[in-house]
Design an enzyme around this catalytic site. Structure first.
Site, PDB file in Angstrom:
ATOM      1  N   TYR A 144       0.474  -1.601   0.248  1.00 48.90           N
ATOM      2  CA  TYR A 144      -0.068   0.427   0.012  1.00 48.90           C
ATOM      3  C   TYR A 144       0.479   1.061  -0.138  1.00 48.90           C
ATOM      4  O   TYR A 144       0.057   2.211  -0.450  1.00 48.90           O
ATOM      5  CB  TYR A 144      -1.224   0.378   1.415  1.00 48.90           C
ATOM      6  CG  TYR A 144      -2.185  -1.040   0.850  1.00 48.90           C
ATOM      7  CD1 TYR A 144      -1.695  -2.681   0.775  1.00 48.90           C
ATOM      8  CD2 TYR A 144      -3.223  -0.068   2.013  1.00 48.90           C
ATOM      9  CE1 TYR A 144      -3.388  -2.310   0.476  1.00 48.90           C
ATOM     10  CE2 TYR A 144      -4.528  -1.097   1.273  1.00 48.90           C
ATOM     11  CZ  TYR A 144      -4.451  -1.952   1.385  1.00 48.90           C
ATOM     12  OH  TYR A 144      -5.709  -2.953   0.926  1.00 48.90           O
ATOM     13  N   ASP A 172      -1.573 -17.953   0.328  1.00 45.35           N
ATOM     14  CA  ASP A 172      -2.435 -18.789  -0.632  1.00 45.35           C
ATOM     15  C   ASP A 172      -3.156 -20.074   0.722  1.00 45.35           C
ATOM     16  O   ASP A 172      -4.164 -20.223   0.821  1.00 45.35           O
ATOM     17  CB  ASP A 172      -2.091 -19.535  -1.449  1.00 45.35           C
ATOM     18  CG  ASP A 172      -0.969 -20.363  -1.559  1.00 45.35           C
ATOM     19  OD1 ASP A 172      -0.040 -20.178  -0.004  1.00 45.35           O
ATOM     20  OD2 ASP A 172      -0.090 -20.489  -2.735  1.00 45.35           O
TER      21      ASP A 172
HETATM   22  C1  IPM Z   1      -9.889  -1.938   4.978  1.00 44.99           C
HETATM   23  C2  IPM Z   1     -10.147  -0.998   3.616  1.00 44.99           C
HETATM   24  C3  IPM Z   1      -9.330   0.126   2.942  1.00 44.99           C
HETATM   25  C4  IPM Z   1      -7.977  -1.081   2.865  1.00 44.99           C
HETATM   26  C5  IPM Z   1      -9.553   0.599   2.039  1.00 44.99           C
HETATM   27  C6  IPM Z   1     -11.203   1.272   1.793  1.00 44.99           C
HETATM   28  C7  IPM Z   1      -8.140   1.468   1.369  1.00 44.99           C
HETATM   29  O1  IPM Z   1     -10.826  -2.270   2.422  1.00 44.99           O
HETATM   30  O2  IPM Z   1      -9.804  -1.055   5.658  1.00 44.99           O
HETATM   31  O3  IPM Z   1     -10.271  -3.622   4.973  1.00 44.99           O
HETATM   32  O4  IPM Z   1      -7.534  -1.785   1.523  1.00 44.99           O
HETATM   33  O5  IPM Z   1      -7.126  -1.084   4.040  1.00 44.99           O
END
Ligand code: IPM
Ligand code: NAD
Ligand code: MN
Length: 328
Positions: free
Chosen positions: A112, A190
């Protein structure tokens, strides 16, 4: 002065479930204030994480967050506010309890937050990156948590393919020497996904990379009754935490009154426990929510109650009506 609890309702069913949490905060006498976030903040102020909202979050004891996103905004625009908030507050350990297990999701690194972009030839890339220190601090949290529970930790990675997976496994293995009372196992993501579906009772605490944790926490929620039930706590090194349901803005049911506020209310339980220093209130609210689930379930868990009716049952359990003839 900043509010003790900063409430960020967001979009879709976010505000609908937040209303029920706010009614509980009022009943418990805990001071709170609401701030714009997500798509609602884009519409009002042109950004998903306004400065005022971030400042209030930093100064609060706890942040309660509904959900963000929806088809009316460009993909990723609202979600960026959430990812920036987590990063700014450095809440790196995201605890996602589901039934009898807890997923500890690394929340401010990995796929991320790594380098990303578009090359001149049109290739688009996202990268997964971790420093050893980033892995160590979240793994430590998971060991500590396992110690207070069943004493079993599964570390999840993709060490058979990815460099970050091999780093993850090495750092967690080295840390294990400090926690001889915790039984550590490693699993590939997985097959762990399959095991969670087939034999969820075999797990206690699991720790994993950000994206793996995003996916497996929805899987675990599904195994244990659905997204309407799944809460989360995002913690850093201080006492401030971000508390939010695992689910999103659920555009398919927004506005129908069918949203289950359990995940939001259970997130408030976690806030009372971890950030607000109110463990007794946490137990009382937890019991009230369990009772409401048994007597007045919402449609996602096989019942007919609306979000508001569910909230009414929780509130009645928190403030029992005086009995007839009571002298008080
Ligand atoms: C979560 C959500 C978020 C993530 C998104 C909305 C950015 O899916 O908190 O699980 O992927 O972390
Ligand atoms: P979702 O979690 O919003 O919904 C998935 C399914 O679960 C839907 O059928 C929905 O109706 C149901 N559901 C979710 N929460 C429920 C509840 N409380 N009660 C009853 N049913 C519930 O996932 P999605 O539809 O893939 O995503 C919708 C939007 O939400 C996207 O924009 C996504 O990025 C965003 N999202 C935000 C967060 C967050 O803010 N923390 C988390 C996940 C997804
Ligand atoms: Mn998710």
């Amino acid at each position: 002065m900043a509010a003790r609890v900063a409430c960020l309702p967001g979009d879709g069913i976010g505000p609908e479930v937040m209303v029920e949490a706010v009614r509980v905060l009022d009943a418990l006498g805990i001071e709170h204030a609401e701030y714009p976030f997500g798509g609602a903040a884009i519409d009002a102020l042109g950004t998903p994480l306004p400065d005022e909202t971030l400042a209030a979050a930093r100064e609060a004891e706890a942040v309660l967050l509904g959900a963000v996103g929806g088809p009316q905004w460009p993909p990723g625009a609202c979600e960026k506010g959430l990812i920036d908030l987590r990063g700014a507050l450095d809440v790196y350990a995201n605890l996602r309890p589901a039934g009898t297990l807890v997923i500890v999701r690394e929340l401010v690194g990995g796929l991320y937050y790594g380098a990303r972009g578009t090359r001149p030839d049109g290739t688009v890339f996202d990268t997964c990156e971790y420093t050893p220190a980033q892995v160590e601090r979240v793994a430590r949290r998971a060991f500590e948590l396992a110690r207070t529970r069943g004493g079993k930790l599964v570390s999840v990675d993709k060490a058979n393919v990815m460099e970050t997976g091999r780093l993850w496994r090495r750092v967690v293995s080295e840390l294990a020497a400090e926690y001889p009372d915790v039984e550590l196992k490693h699993g590939l993501v997985d097959s762990v996904a399959m095991w969670i579906v087939m034999h969820p009772e075999e797990f206690d605490v699991l720790v994993m990379e950000n994206t793996f944790g995003d996916i497996l926490s929805d899987v675990a929620a599904g195994v244990f009754g659905g997204l309407g039930l799944a809460a989360s706590a995002s913690l850093g090194d201080g006492t401030l935490g971000v508390y939010e349901p695992v689910h999103g803005s659920a555009p398919d049911i927004a506005g129908t009154g069918a949203a289950n506020p359990t995940a939001m209310l259970r997130s408030l339980v976690l806030a009372l426990e971890h950030s607000l220093g109110e463990p007794e209130q946490a137990r009382v609210l937890e019991a009230a929510v369990d009772a409401a689930l048994a007597s007045s379930p919402t449609p996602d868990v096989g019942g007919r109650a609306t979000t508001r009716q569910f909230g009414d049952v929780v509130l009645r359990a928190l403030a029992p009506a005086p009995t007839v003839g009571s002298s008080r």
